[in-house]
Design a protein around this motif. Structure first.
Motif, short mmCIF file in Angstrom:
data_model
loop_
_atom_site.label_atom_id
_atom_site.label_comp_id
_atom_site.label_asym_id
_atom_site.label_seq_id
_atom_site.Cartn_x
_atom_site.Cartn_y
_atom_site.Cartn_z
N PHE A 164 0.81 -1.22 0.00
CA PHE A 164 0.00 0.00 0.00
C PHE A 164 0.85 1.26 0.00
CE2 PHE A 164 -3.33 -2.90 0.99
CZ PHE A 164 -4.54 -2.27 0.75
N GLN A 165 1.93 1.26 0.76
CA GLN A 165 2.68 2.50 0.97
C GLN A 165 3.94 2.61 0.12
OE1 GLN A 165 1.74 2.06 5.55
NE2 GLN A 165 2.81 4.00 5.23
N TYR A 166 4.48 1.48 -0.31
CA TYR A 166 5.74 1.52 -1.05
C TYR A 166 5.65 0.90 -2.44
CZ TYR A 166 7.35 2.68 3.63
OH TYR A 166 7.49 3.28 4.85
N GLY A 167 4.46 0.48 -2.82
CA GLY A 167 4.26 -0.03 -4.17
C GLY A 167 4.94 -1.35 -4.46
N SER A 168 5.23 -2.13 -3.43
CA SER A 168 5.87 -3.42 -3.63
C SER A 168 4.96 -4.36 -4.42
CB SER A 168 6.21 -4.06 -2.28
OG SER A 168 6.64 -5.40 -2.44
N ASP A 169 5.54 -5.16 -5.30
CA ASP A 169 4.76 -6.13 -6.05
C ASP A 169 4.80 -7.51 -5.41
OD1 ASP A 169 7.37 -6.80 -6.57
OD2 ASP A 169 7.21 -6.70 -8.76
N THR A 194 -2.94 -13.81 -9.91
CA THR A 194 -1.79 -13.26 -9.20
C THR A 194 -1.76 -13.64 -7.73
OG1 THR A 194 -3.03 -11.21 -8.79
CG2 THR A 194 -1.61 -11.28 -10.75
N THR A 195 -2.88 -14.15 -7.20
CA THR A 195 -2.93 -14.57 -5.80
C THR A 195 -2.98 -16.09 -5.66
OG1 THR A 195 -5.36 -14.57 -5.63
CG2 THR A 195 -4.22 -12.48 -5.25
N ALA A 196 -2.91 -16.79 -6.78
CA ALA A 196 -3.10 -18.25 -6.74
C ALA A 196 -1.90 -19.01 -7.27
CB ALA A 196 -4.35 -18.63 -7.53
N ARG A 197 -0.74 -18.39 -7.26
CA ARG A 197 0.46 -19.08 -7.71
C ARG A 197 0.85 -20.13 -6.69
NH1 ARG A 197 3.40 -13.41 -9.21
NH2 ARG A 197 2.34 -12.92 -7.26
N GLY A 198 0.88 -21.38 -7.12
CA GLY A 198 1.17 -22.46 -6.19
C GLY A 198 0.00 -22.81 -5.29
N LEU A 199 -1.22 -22.67 -5.80
CA LEU A 199 -2.44 -22.92 -5.01
C LEU A 199 -2.41 -24.34 -4.43
CD1 LEU A 199 -5.11 -21.30 -4.48
CD2 LEU A 199 -6.13 -22.65 -6.31
#
Length: 320
Positions: A164-169, A194-199
């Motif tokens: 949120f604050q530093y734009g980290s990916d 993008t949230t399911a890598r290695g589900l």
């Protein structure tokens, strides 16, 4: 707040015109104050613990509280976001990021509704959530309400702040539902790629049944919720929930102490690997009643007579 304290609401009685409070600030030790009963009264936490810092320029705030409000999720769903907005106004920090911890698994009570009520704060900008559904602690020396896995809570909060604050990916949230599709064999639940890598599924901390117990439940025509088995599909971003009859709703980890969680992550880890992040609990309704999830009555069963039950032909957005 102090552990176990009840949130009285946005609750300050600060007067911006006179720059004063209409009750005296407490100058005695908190635990000896004659103004306090079993729980702090309106404005006392604000006066003693927040008001002295309103002139500071905070980069953000973190919040881990809610268990004491579990009996009033509807009220909390209003007061919690109101408190965040109130802090931003009083501190003159309209864009102050705020990160909260969704309540951890707890074996002695079902916090599903208050967890859902916490999510009302996500309607505000720059609010993030750290999931703790998988890191409960049934064997802690101070009881299960205070999990010892605070380092992992801190890591997940830090990932929110970095994003949120530093734009980290770097991933800062676990598998996030993008929609639900009803099929003849049950339901397909899609997750944002993008949230399911290695589900993968993995047992929660100190689980007994672990993933031998399904984390999904479906709402039957009778109005009862029943467990349903689930498998991850070959595309790696879809979960198939198996059920032969009409599904009126789906719940995931909607219980006090879930035994099995759904994770992302490059490794097949679980609650203690400090790499993966668990998916948030959710409830999805095929026929929404119009009531919020924190009422426990958000899924309807009414179907107009003479009309067949429609299948959802495309993915439908799910709100946490």
């Amino acid at each position: 707040t102090c552990g176990g304290t009840r949130s009285p609401g946005s609750g300050s009685v600060y007067d911006p015109e006179s720059d004063s409070l209409d009750v005296p600030l407490i100058d005695e030790p908190f635990y000896e104050s004659p103004y306090l009963g079993d729980q702090p009264q309106a404005s006392q936490i604000w006066n003693a613990m927040i008001y002295p810092f309103v002139q500071m320029r905070f980069a953000g705030a973190t919040w881990y509280q809610g268990e004491a409000n579990a009996e009033d999720p509807e009220g909390y769903s209003c007061r919690f976001p109101a408190m965040i907005a109130d802090w931003r106004v009083k501190m003159d920090l309209p864009n102050m990021p705020f990160y909260y911890v969704q309540l951890a698994a707890y074996p002695d009570s079902d916090f599903s509704l208050i967890r859902s009520a916490q999510g009302a704060a996500l309607q505000l900008p720059k609010v993030g959530v750290a999931n703790a559904i998988d890191i409960g602690d049934t064997t802690g020396p101070r009881g299960p309400i205070h999990s010892r896995r605070k380092q992992e809570v801190g890591r997940r909060l830090a990932l929110n702040a970095l994003a949120f604050q530093y734009g980290s990916d770097r991933p800062y949230k676990g598998p996030t539902v993008s929609g639900v599709q009803l099929v003849d064999t049950g339901a397909l639940i899609g997750y944002e790629p993008t949230t399911a890598r290695g589900l993968h599924f993995e047992g929660t901390a100190v689980c007994d049944e672990c993933c031998y117990e399904a984390p999904f439940q479906v709402l039957e025509a009778s109005g009862n919720w029943t467990r349903a088995s689930a498998t991850i599909q070959d595309d790696g971003t879809t979960v198939h929930v198996a059920y032969e009859n009409q599904i009126f709703g789906i719940r995931f980890n909607w219980e006090g102490y879930p035994q099995c969680a759904l994770y992302d992550g490059p490794t097949f880890g679980g609650p203690d690997d400090h790499v993966s992040i668990a998916a948030l609990p959710f409830e999805w309704c095929a026929f929404p009643s119009g009531k919020p999830m924190w009422t426990g009555q958000s899924c309807g069963l009414t179907i107009e007579r003479g009309n067949p039950v429609p299948l959802v032909s495309s993915l439908v957005h799910v709100e946490h």
